[in-house]
Design a protein around this motif. Sequence first.
Motif, PDB file in Angstrom:
ATOM      1  N   ARG A 192      42.958  36.211  23.743  1.00  0.00           N
ATOM      2  CA  ARG A 192      43.285  36.069  25.176  1.00  0.00           C
ATOM      3  C   ARG A 192      44.758  36.372  25.446  1.00  0.00           C
ATOM      4  NH1 ARG A 192      38.924  33.344  27.676  1.00  0.00           N
ATOM      5  NH2 ARG A 192      37.661  32.082  26.255  1.00  0.00           N
ATOM      6  N   ASN A 193      45.276  37.359  24.777  1.00  0.00           N
ATOM      7  CA  ASN A 193      46.708  37.673  24.928  1.00  0.00           C
ATOM      8  C   ASN A 193      46.950  39.172  24.823  1.00  0.00           C
ATOM      9  OD1 ASN A 193      49.413  36.922  25.306  1.00  0.00           O
ATOM     10  ND2 ASN A 193      49.801  37.006  23.096  1.00  0.00           N
TER      11      ASN A 193
ATOM     12  N   SER B  25      46.113  37.584  29.529  1.00  0.00           N
ATOM     13  CA  SER B  25      46.812  36.317  29.327  1.00  0.00           C
ATOM     14  C   SER B  25      46.855  35.454  30.584  1.00  0.00           C
ATOM     15  CB  SER B  25      48.248  36.578  28.851  1.00  0.00           C
ATOM     16  OG  SER B  25      48.946  37.362  29.804  1.00  0.00           O
TER      17      SER B  25
END
Length: 596
Positions: A49-50, A267
């Motif tokens: 998630r980045n 993000s």
Amino acid sequence: MALNIPGLVVMALFYLLILGTGIWASLRSKKEEKKCTGDGMEITLLAGRNINLLVGIFTLTATWVGGGFILGIAEATYNPTLGAVWALMPVPYVLTFFLGGFFFAKPMRENKYVTMMDPFQKKYGNVLASALIFPALVADVLWVARTLVSLGGTMSVILDLPYVYSIIISSVVAIIYTLLGGLYSVAYTDVIQLILIFISLWVCVPFMMTNPHSVDISLTAYNATFQAPWVGTVELDEAGKWFDDFMLLALGGLAYQAFYQRILSSSSYTQAQVTCFASSACCLVLGIPSVLIGAVAASTDWNSTSYGLPTPYERDQAGSILPIALQYLTPPYVSVIGIGAVAAAVMSSMDSALLSSASLFSSNIYKNIIRKQASDCEMQWVIRISVVVVGLAGTGLTFLDSSVLVFWLVGVDMSYTIMFPQLVCILFFKVSNGYGAIVGYIMGLVMRILSGEPLIGLPPSIQFPGCRLDKEGKLTQYFPFRTAIMLISLMSILLVSLLASIIFNKGLLPEKWDVFNVKRRQRATSKVAHVKRTNSEKEEAAVAKQLLDTTKRVGAGWRHVCLPAGHDFTEGEQQQRLDAFYSLYSTADTTAADMS
């Protein structure tokens, strides 16, 4: 025609570049896994998630700009029964990304879902969610098939490489680098692929436009020369079909796991929105070269080329018009560059489809149903096996049909008529429940089958208004029947859900018959909301009391205690703290001096 050795060398270099990028990205994912607090599956499926903003834009755009996109637009523009007005793909995608960014991204991100099927599993349970996963998995397999068909046809035309070899080589390469690094490998190879698509296509366009066998496309846009005008027309009695195709492409894409995989890997919600909006503009730009190539092909005197007569359309080769035009209307070295664009587009979409289906199976079926205690290592192997199985299934389907549009439309069709109404209801209507979902699912599936599909030779049993023979002699629905089916499915879900909720909550049927626990879930939801509200009120009162006690103890002005210097409170937070203090003060035993 002899085997094109220089072209094969260029393609080999391209595949090595993509494979090398995938390996590098897989090594990067290993480093990120050590830094990230999430589990290994989240690293593989969502890049922790980045994902970088620029990489996110590239991978979302590359996912939609696949081989089907490039070849499908050229095919529709060249086809004398269609024309450019039917080459819809770029424009509906703008609507897809804007709706996704504004409405669908927020609820998916707020709940930290891993796949788009998580809300179904959470609310409806495993059994019903598993049934709903099936059309999503089928759509992904068809996606793999249509991307490979586009590449196989291109390589067989330009390189004279057998169709089977083209399909197998491309499939193996995509499977390998997807296995290695998950979304990291897919995303970073998408960056390389999208750059190659943009450069290669725009390099080919000037050579195509200036070839001696074609007339000016502005002259053939509205005038029949070698065939019907390439712009095409939408007659009044065809407007319903055009609208249906537009909505199919615009809303069908919102029910693809690959879309949410990119959104959930961002993000933040803001980054997810920017990714969507930027990708919509990129899709428009990348659709232009295919329209121009299709227009040039429609403006060509094929009898003056080495291809000869009959024309590609008359030979039933409209689906391969882009590689045919590159081969016969441009110099050999330019056609090789063009095939690089197609290969890059195919790989960029195929790897997305592979990882998308692997996400659904590994997370929603294996992890949540089959083995809830599965370790990270075990889940990594499940993801890899899923990628291989889907890749093989999609590869096998490519030998059944050679039209890109067939796989394209059938795959998106299932997403639009079956999955889209389900997704809308689960995300935006609290009343939806398992009873409505079942009825909507069956209603959408049965009506879609009975409505027929000329692309696969399925005759319609239900004939909507305007159903008649098309220009090719096939019985076709000209009413926007897919949109009608989608709306019927949507209303069925909501009405049956509401009816079931009333029946069980009013006690009209015994609770033991409530197999989807509608009444129990509603009670649980109300209890959770009450607990949250009570806890919030208690926390607010505790904070206010602490502020008041501090005021009395230090003898400081109440406003300085409520809003101490050095704390960057928002306007809303300031008002909340002051309101809480006022509320407590009105019931407290204080003097006016306490408020000085």
